[in-house]
Design a protein around this motif. Structure first.
Motif, PDB file in Angstrom:
ATOM      1  N   VAL A 111       0.837  -1.205   0.000  1.00  0.00           N
ATOM      2  CA  VAL A 111       0.000   0.000   0.000  1.00  0.00           C
ATOM      3  C   VAL A 111       0.865   1.246   0.000  1.00  0.00           C
ATOM      4  CG1 VAL A 111      -1.668   1.342   1.348  1.00  0.00           C
ATOM      5  CG2 VAL A 111      -1.965  -1.129   1.097  1.00  0.00           C
ATOM      6  N   ARG A 112       1.916   1.252   0.813  1.00  0.00           N
ATOM      7  CA  ARG A 112       2.803   2.426   0.870  1.00  0.00           C
ATOM      8  C   ARG A 112       3.452   2.685  -0.487  1.00  0.00           C
ATOM      9  NH1 ARG A 112       3.888   0.854   6.308  1.00  0.00           N
ATOM     10  NH2 ARG A 112       5.527  -0.594   5.615  1.00  0.00           N
ATOM     11  N   ARG A 113       3.911   1.610  -1.137  1.00  0.00           N
ATOM     12  CA  ARG A 113       4.538   1.764  -2.454  1.00  0.00           C
ATOM     13  C   ARG A 113       3.537   2.296  -3.477  1.00  0.00           C
ATOM     14  NH1 ARG A 113       7.524  -3.141  -1.392  1.00  0.00           N
ATOM     15  NH2 ARG A 113       5.849  -4.314  -2.424  1.00  0.00           N
ATOM     16  N   ALA A 114       2.315   1.780  -3.422  1.00  0.00           N
ATOM     17  CA  ALA A 114       1.289   2.214  -4.371  1.00  0.00           C
ATOM     18  C   ALA A 114       0.951   3.686  -4.169  1.00  0.00           C
ATOM     19  CB  ALA A 114       0.025   1.363  -4.214  1.00  0.00           C
ATOM     20  N   LEU A 115       0.808   4.110  -2.926  1.00  0.00           N
ATOM     21  CA  LEU A 115       0.511   5.515  -2.631  1.00  0.00           C
ATOM     22  C   LEU A 115       1.655   6.419  -3.084  1.00  0.00           C
ATOM     23  CD1 LEU A 115      -1.098   5.264   0.919  1.00  0.00           C
ATOM     24  CD2 LEU A 115      -2.238   6.020  -1.169  1.00  0.00           C
ATOM     25  N   ALA A 116       2.892   6.002  -2.808  1.00  0.00           N
ATOM     26  CA  ALA A 116       4.050   6.812  -3.202  1.00  0.00           C
ATOM     27  C   ALA A 116       4.128   6.945  -4.713  1.00  0.00           C
ATOM     28  CB  ALA A 116       5.331   6.186  -2.647  1.00  0.00           C
ATOM     29  N   GLY A 171      -2.903   9.788  -2.294  1.00  0.00           N
ATOM     30  CA  GLY A 171      -4.281  10.012  -2.720  1.00  0.00           C
ATOM     31  C   GLY A 171      -4.832   8.988  -3.689  1.00  0.00           C
ATOM     32  N   GLY A 172      -4.062   7.952  -4.021  1.00  0.00           N
ATOM     33  CA  GLY A 172      -4.555   6.939  -4.946  1.00  0.00           C
ATOM     34  C   GLY A 172      -3.715   5.678  -4.893  1.00  0.00           C
ATOM     35  N   LEU A 173      -4.372   4.529  -5.090  1.00  0.00           N
ATOM     36  CA  LEU A 173      -3.668   3.243  -5.078  1.00  0.00           C
ATOM     37  C   LEU A 173      -3.528   2.663  -6.489  1.00  0.00           C
ATOM     38  CD1 LEU A 173      -5.487   1.578  -2.037  1.00  0.00           C
ATOM     39  CD2 LEU A 173      -3.195   2.560  -2.052  1.00  0.00           C
ATOM     40  N   GLU A 174      -4.627   2.666  -7.233  1.00  0.00           N
ATOM     41  CA  GLU A 174      -4.692   2.065  -8.578  1.00  0.00           C
ATOM     42  C   GLU A 174      -4.301   0.591  -8.545  1.00  0.00           C
ATOM     43  OE1 GLU A 174      -3.746   4.181 -12.035  1.00  0.00           O
ATOM     44  OE2 GLU A 174      -3.903   6.172 -11.128  1.00  0.00           O
ATOM     45  N   LEU A 175      -4.766  -0.109  -7.500  1.00  0.00           N
ATOM     46  CA  LEU A 175      -4.537  -1.546  -7.376  1.00  0.00           C
ATOM     47  C   LEU A 175      -5.777  -2.342  -7.772  1.00  0.00           C
ATOM     48  CD1 LEU A 175      -2.688  -1.601  -3.920  1.00  0.00           C
ATOM     49  CD2 LEU A 175      -1.658  -1.913  -6.179  1.00  0.00           C
ATOM     50  N   GLY A 176      -6.821  -1.672  -8.210  1.00  0.00           N
ATOM     51  CA  GLY A 176      -8.091  -2.329  -8.486  1.00  0.00           C
ATOM     52  C   GLY A 176      -9.009  -2.216  -7.284  1.00  0.00           C
ATOM     53  N   TRP A 177     -10.258  -2.654  -7.465  1.00  0.00           N
ATOM     54  CA  TRP A 177     -11.218  -2.587  -6.352  1.00  0.00           C
ATOM     55  C   TRP A 177     -10.736  -3.434  -5.183  1.00  0.00           C
ATOM     56  CZ3 TRP A 177     -14.423   1.205  -7.011  1.00  0.00           C
ATOM     57  CH2 TRP A 177     -14.938   1.512  -8.272  1.00  0.00           C
ATOM     58  N   ILE A 178     -10.738  -2.865  -3.991  1.00  0.00           N
ATOM     59  CA  ILE A 178     -10.296  -3.570  -2.788  1.00  0.00           C
ATOM     60  C   ILE A 178     -11.516  -3.905  -1.936  1.00  0.00           C
ATOM     61  CG2 ILE A 178      -9.003  -3.332  -0.633  1.00  0.00           C
ATOM     62  CD1 ILE A 178      -6.976  -1.647  -2.121  1.00  0.00           C
ATOM     63  N   GLY A 179     -11.554  -5.116  -1.416  1.00  0.00           N
ATOM     64  CA  GLY A 179     -12.671  -5.536  -0.587  1.00  0.00           C
ATOM     65  C   GLY A 179     -13.834  -6.042  -1.422  1.00  0.00           C
ATOM     66  N   GLU A 199      -8.433   8.040  -3.227  1.00  0.00           N
ATOM     67  CA  GLU A 199      -8.670   6.630  -2.921  1.00  0.00           C
ATOM     68  C   GLU A 199      -7.769   6.281  -1.750  1.00  0.00           C
ATOM     69  OE1 GLU A 199      -8.577   2.279  -5.167  1.00  0.00           O
ATOM     70  OE2 GLU A 199      -7.060   3.786  -5.626  1.00  0.00           O
ATOM     71  N   CYS A 200      -8.351   5.822  -0.668  1.00  0.00           N
ATOM     72  CA  CYS A 200      -7.604   5.646   0.587  1.00  0.00           C
ATOM     73  C   CYS A 200      -6.997   4.245   0.695  1.00  0.00           C
ATOM     74  CB  CYS A 200      -8.524   5.917   1.773  1.00  0.00           C
ATOM     75  SG  CYS A 200      -9.333   7.548   1.662  1.00  0.00           S
ATOM     76  N   GLU A 201      -6.196   4.070   1.735  1.00  0.00           N
ATOM     77  CA  GLU A 201      -5.434   2.836   1.914  1.00  0.00           C
ATOM     78  C   GLU A 201      -6.314   1.588   1.958  1.00  0.00           C
ATOM     79  OE1 GLU A 201      -5.164   5.610   3.582  1.00  0.00           O
ATOM     80  OE2 GLU A 201      -3.128   6.002   4.318  1.00  0.00           O
ATOM     81  N   ASN A 202      -7.523   1.725   2.498  1.00  0.00           N
ATOM     82  CA  ASN A 202      -8.413   0.568   2.636  1.00  0.00           C
ATOM     83  C   ASN A 202      -9.353   0.394   1.444  1.00  0.00           C
ATOM     84  OD1 ASN A 202     -10.066   2.746   3.000  1.00  0.00           O
ATOM     85  ND2 ASN A 202     -10.720   2.224   5.081  1.00  0.00           N
ATOM     86  N   GLY A 203      -9.132   1.196   0.374  1.00  0.00           N
ATOM     87  CA  GLY A 203      -9.972   1.069  -0.807  1.00  0.00           C
ATOM     88  C   GLY A 203     -11.208   1.941  -0.804  1.00  0.00           C
ATOM     89  N   SER A 204     -11.399   2.729   0.250  1.00  0.00           N
ATOM     90  CA  SER A 204     -12.536   3.655   0.284  1.00  0.00           C
ATOM     91  C   SER A 204     -12.214   4.883  -0.570  1.00  0.00           C
ATOM     92  CB  SER A 204     -12.856   4.061   1.725  1.00  0.00           C
ATOM     93  OG  SER A 204     -11.759   4.763   2.294  1.00  0.00           O
TER      94      SER A 204
END
Length: 532
Positions: A258-263, A268-276, A492-497
């Motif tokens: 998550v930290r790497r994705a945010l950096a 402000g965004g992950l772009e890892l796909g829908w989480i949860g 887009e927050c760390e938990n996918g919200s």
């Protein structure tokens, strides 16, 4: 900026109506240019070409499409050869009337076919009119083919060129064709704005295409700071849908992922796909002064440019500076100097700071005031600043005093001063230095003049929010107005919200400076399981 609902709910897309205005402006300009010629030729005998021009212009002035078509038919019967200008006027009149007059639609398309048969090339005005005919016909394929024809004719398409095709595909729910238009648009370096992205979002929502929705939401995040009320409603509908509930997976990401994705996204965004997984809770809420959501208690991030965006911004800035500077070599020398002596923790716009609050009779360029800011940054904030000044500021005038000369000598010896050459614009220098150093910029310059407008609305406003420091007071010790603790942007927050700030229209005053105003409304969207 016009709200997207005007595109989705009106009979014509707003950008198509804008095209009509642009075409009308061109016609009005042409009319003005020929007015004086007509006065001179008033007593002269008309040639067939000039008589046709005069009659068509007269029809154009009053919107008389029927009269113009009669003139066209008569000219055709008489064997009068029409020019590009004649065709432009005819196509404009037909496209203006096409929505209400079926004859105008059919005749407009007929006139366009004859124009092609005669080998008359279409310019942007003609393509604009034909595109409006395609909208009236609800023919997205025709509208899209016109854009492709523009490019093969050597005419660079603009954002408004794609509006007719995108709108007609939207009205006919042809989602794949709309995204084909989007791909073509981006291949020519044309970036869609909120209106176009909302259309893509609406189509993806109707088709239940969760991955396209996710992609468009991130494109919104990167291109607009907040969403219009209309776009907010579309977003609410998506997250309240069954398709949204079935999106995502139970895959878990560790904190380091998550930290790497945010950096990588600048925060402000992950772009890892829908989480949860599961249903979403959708609420309208507000943030407190520190950026904490009053609904979920998540703190909004201070979103900066990512590494790729920072490099691109710096490259664009350097290219513009070299293009606009009187002597490009002077700026290149500065780049080399920065590479050798940088990076710095803060950049000071020397002239702006030295002249701050000096608009009184005894006021003027104050080196002592500038020094107090440099000292405060060094001693109290632990920042190693670089002062940028124009050459004329370091010779003569206030710079000639012994105290000023001593300061200049100290700063030069410490490599804490750079002097922009004669003929240079020092604005390029301090902005480039702050961008490449990824540091704070101390300046009260609002950066709204034409120079900064050339930087566009993509990266510059986001960079400015996170890096500009303003002076609030300078009595004994400088008081700095630091960047806000969070960014008012889609996140887009760390938990996918997700959190979406909603535009307040033209009333965009800073909430900190206008505490009596209603706080900005935000959408807070998270999985139901997180609310338990």
């Amino acid at each position: 900026m016009p709200i997207a609902s005007e595109v989705l709910e009106g009979d014509l897309p707003l950008r198509v109506n804008y095209l009509q205005l642009e075409t009308k402006k061109r016609a009005a300009t042409d009319n003005t240019n020929h007015e004086s010629k007509r006065c001179v030729q008033k007593k002269k005998k008309f040639t067939p070409d000039s008589e046709l021009r005069f009659k068509l212009e007269s029809c154009s002035k009053v919107g008389d499409v029927t009269g113009a078509l009669d003139i066209y038919d008569s000219s055709k019967d008489q064997g009068v050869k029409l020019s590009q200008y004649h065709y432009n006027v005819l196509l404009y009149l037909c496209s203006s009337a096409a929505l209400g007059v079926i004859l105008a639609l059919d005749r407009g398309l007929e006139i366009y076919e004859r124009m092609k048969l005669e080998g008359i090339s279409a310019n942007e005005a003609a393509f604009t009119s034909i595109a409006r005919l395609a909208v009236a016909k609800r023919d997205g394929d025709l509208a899209f083919s016109l854009v492709k024809e523009m490019t093969t004719s050597g005419i660079t398409p603009k954002l408004r060129s794609y509006g007719p095709a995108l709108y007609t595909y939207f009205k006919s729910n042809r989602v794949d064709k709309a995204f084909e238009v989007d791909d073509h648009m981006r291949s020519f370096g044309v970036q869609p704005e909120e209106m176009e992205l909302q259309i893509l979002l609406e189509l993806s929502l109707k088709a239940g295409q969760e991955q396209r929705v996710y992609s468009v939401l991130h494109r919104l995040r990167r291109s607009v700071r907040e969403v219009s009320p209309s776009t907010a409603t579309t977003i609410e509908r998506w997250f309240s849908s069954d398709a949204a509930s079935s999106s995502g997976s139970d895959k878990k990401y560790d904190d380091e992922d998550v930290r790497r994705a945010l950096a990588a996204q600048g925060g402000g965004g992950l772009e890892l796909g829908w989480i949860g997984s599961g249903r979403w809770s959708v609420k309208r809420t507000a943030l407190d002064a520190s950026g904490v959501c009053e609904s979920c208690r998540h703190k909004m991030a201070a979103v900066d440019l990512n590494a790729e965006e920072t490099n691109r911004f710096a490259e664009n800035l350097a290219a513009l500076a070299c293009e606009k500077e009187r002597d490009a070599n002077s700026f290149k020398e500065f780049q080399e100097w920065m590479a050798e002596h940088g990076p710095f923790d803060a950049i000071v716009d020397g002239a702006n700071v030295a002249l701050f609050n000096q608009n009184f009779s005894a006021g003027g360029f104050s080196f002592s005031q500038l020094n107090s800011v440099v000292t405060e940054l060094s001693n109290q904030h632990g920042k190693s600043p670089l002062v940028i000044l124009h050459k004329r500021r370091v010779t003569g005038g206030p710079a000639a005093s012994p105290q000023s000369q001593e300061l200049l000598k100290q700063w030069t010896a410490a490599n804490a001063l750079y002097t922009a050459a004669t003929g240079s614009n020092d604005d390029w220098y301090w902005l480039y230095a702050a961008v490449t150093c990824k540091c704070l910029l101390v300046s009260n310059d609002e950066m709204r003049d034409h120079l900064f407008q050339m930087l566009g609305n993509d990266l510059f406003p986001r960079w400015k929010e996170r890096h500009q420091v303003k002076l609030r007071a300078l009595s004994y010790n400088p008081f700095f107005d630091m960047p806000p603790p969070y960014s008012t942007v889609i996140q887009e927050c760390e938990n996918g919200s997700w959190h979406f700030p909603i535009s307040r229209g033209n009333d965009e005053d800073d909430e900190a400076e206008e505490p009596h105003k209603q706080p900005r409304s935000w959408l807070c969207i998270r999985r139901d399981e997180e609310t338990k």
